[in-house]
Design a protein around this motif. Sequence first.
Motif, PDB file in Angstrom:
ATOM      1  N   ARG A  37      49.438  13.019  14.458  1.00  0.00           N
ATOM      2  CA  ARG A  37      51.079  13.950  14.348  1.00  0.00           C
ATOM      3  C   ARG A  37      52.008  14.164  15.867  1.00  0.00           C
ATOM      4  O   ARG A  37      52.885  14.251  16.230  1.00  0.00           O
ATOM      5  N   GLN A  38      50.611  14.827  16.499  1.00  0.00           N
ATOM      6  CA  GLN A  38      51.936  14.384  17.857  1.00  0.00           C
ATOM      7  C   GLN A  38      51.760  13.318  18.580  1.00  0.00           C
ATOM      8  O   GLN A  38      52.277  13.056  18.807  1.00  0.00           O
ATOM      9  N   PHE A  39      50.663  12.261  17.947  1.00  0.00           N
ATOM     10  CA  PHE A  39      51.676  11.164  19.050  1.00  0.00           C
ATOM     11  C   PHE A  39      52.879  10.653  18.147  1.00  0.00           C
ATOM     12  O   PHE A  39      53.683   9.777  18.741  1.00  0.00           O
ATOM     13  N   ASN A  56      53.905  12.486   6.932  1.00  0.00           N
ATOM     14  CA  ASN A  56      55.086  11.496   6.020  1.00  0.00           C
ATOM     15  C   ASN A  56      56.311  12.013   6.347  1.00  0.00           C
ATOM     16  O   ASN A  56      56.775  10.630   7.151  1.00  0.00           O
ATOM     17  N   GLU A  57      57.046  12.681   6.414  1.00  0.00           N
ATOM     18  CA  GLU A  57      58.470  12.946   7.249  1.00  0.00           C
ATOM     19  C   GLU A  57      58.567  12.116   8.877  1.00  0.00           C
ATOM     20  O   GLU A  57      59.364  11.699   8.817  1.00  0.00           O
ATOM     21  N   THR A  85      42.080   5.517  11.483  1.00  0.00           N
ATOM     22  CA  THR A  85      43.298   6.823  11.691  1.00  0.00           C
ATOM     23  C   THR A  85      44.697   6.724  11.818  1.00  0.00           C
ATOM     24  O   THR A  85      45.596   5.605  11.430  1.00  0.00           O
ATOM     25  N   MET A  86      44.585   6.196  13.077  1.00  0.00           N
ATOM     26  CA  MET A  86      46.062   6.186  13.463  1.00  0.00           C
ATOM     27  C   MET A  86      46.141   4.677  13.645  1.00  0.00           C
ATOM     28  O   MET A  86      47.763   3.727  13.133  1.00  0.00           O
ATOM     29  N   ILE A  87      45.414   3.453  13.071  1.00  0.00           N
ATOM     30  CA  ILE A  87      45.801   1.768  12.543  1.00  0.00           C
ATOM     31  C   ILE A  87      46.254   2.183  11.415  1.00  0.00           C
ATOM     32  O   ILE A  87      47.227   1.069  11.216  1.00  0.00           O
ATOM     33  N   LEU A  88      45.368   3.255  10.361  1.00  0.00           N
ATOM     34  CA  LEU A  88      46.143   3.505   9.311  1.00  0.00           C
ATOM     35  C   LEU A  88      47.760   3.500   9.201  1.00  0.00           C
ATOM     36  O   LEU A  88      48.805   2.908   8.489  1.00  0.00           O
ATOM     37  N   TYR A  89      48.201   4.630   9.892  1.00  0.00           N
ATOM     38  CA  TYR A  89      49.399   5.107  10.298  1.00  0.00           C
ATOM     39  C   TYR A  89      50.575   4.330  10.403  1.00  0.00           C
ATOM     40  O   TYR A  89      51.699   3.764  10.689  1.00  0.00           O
ATOM     41  N   LEU A  90      49.690   3.655  12.200  1.00  0.00           N
ATOM     42  CA  LEU A  90      50.497   2.381  12.470  1.00  0.00           C
ATOM     43  C   LEU A  90      50.846   1.604  11.385  1.00  0.00           C
ATOM     44  O   LEU A  90      52.182   1.073  11.596  1.00  0.00           O
TER      45      LEU A  90
END
Length: 186
Positions: A37-39, A56-57, A85-90
Amino acid sequence: MIGLIADTGMGKTTAISAYSRRKNVFYVCYDKTMNPRQFFLALLRELAYPFESNLNEMINRAANELNRLENPLIIIDEAGKLNQTMILYLHVLRDKVAGNCGIILAGMLYFNMTKFAAKEKEGYAEFLRRINLWHTFVGLQPKEIEEICRVKGIDDPNRIKELKRKKRFGDLMNEIYLEKVMKEEM
């Protein structure tokens, strides 16, 4: 997507920071203390769209803003510190801006996604496949060192020869700076 790999002091942060001053280029330095979220909040701030909501938003808002721009580019420094986790969100963001937005991931030599993909860690193989090019910095070349010395006022051939042993930009600049400070104190 492009991956840039270089040892510390090779000049990658200097180069990508300078490049990030261009139109539609957005620089975020990943900090190990950041949660996703901070990223994404940092990315949205770079986009001049500070928007806080659920993750998500925030990812959707970043994707929408990037897709409205002409040839946007995201530069993520310290990408070698990205966790799974960050890789998945990226990966999610990349899929939402595919075809419109480039992403540069810059990190240290340990930024090696192939070992995680080989271990079948979730998301790594898919993310790795989307990286079109990996570039590893090889260090300063003799001609580059000569030019840096010339610009910094060093013209003694013996001193330049000594400085040619420095392969990392940071090491070279530290040596030049130290030499300057020592001369000023004398």
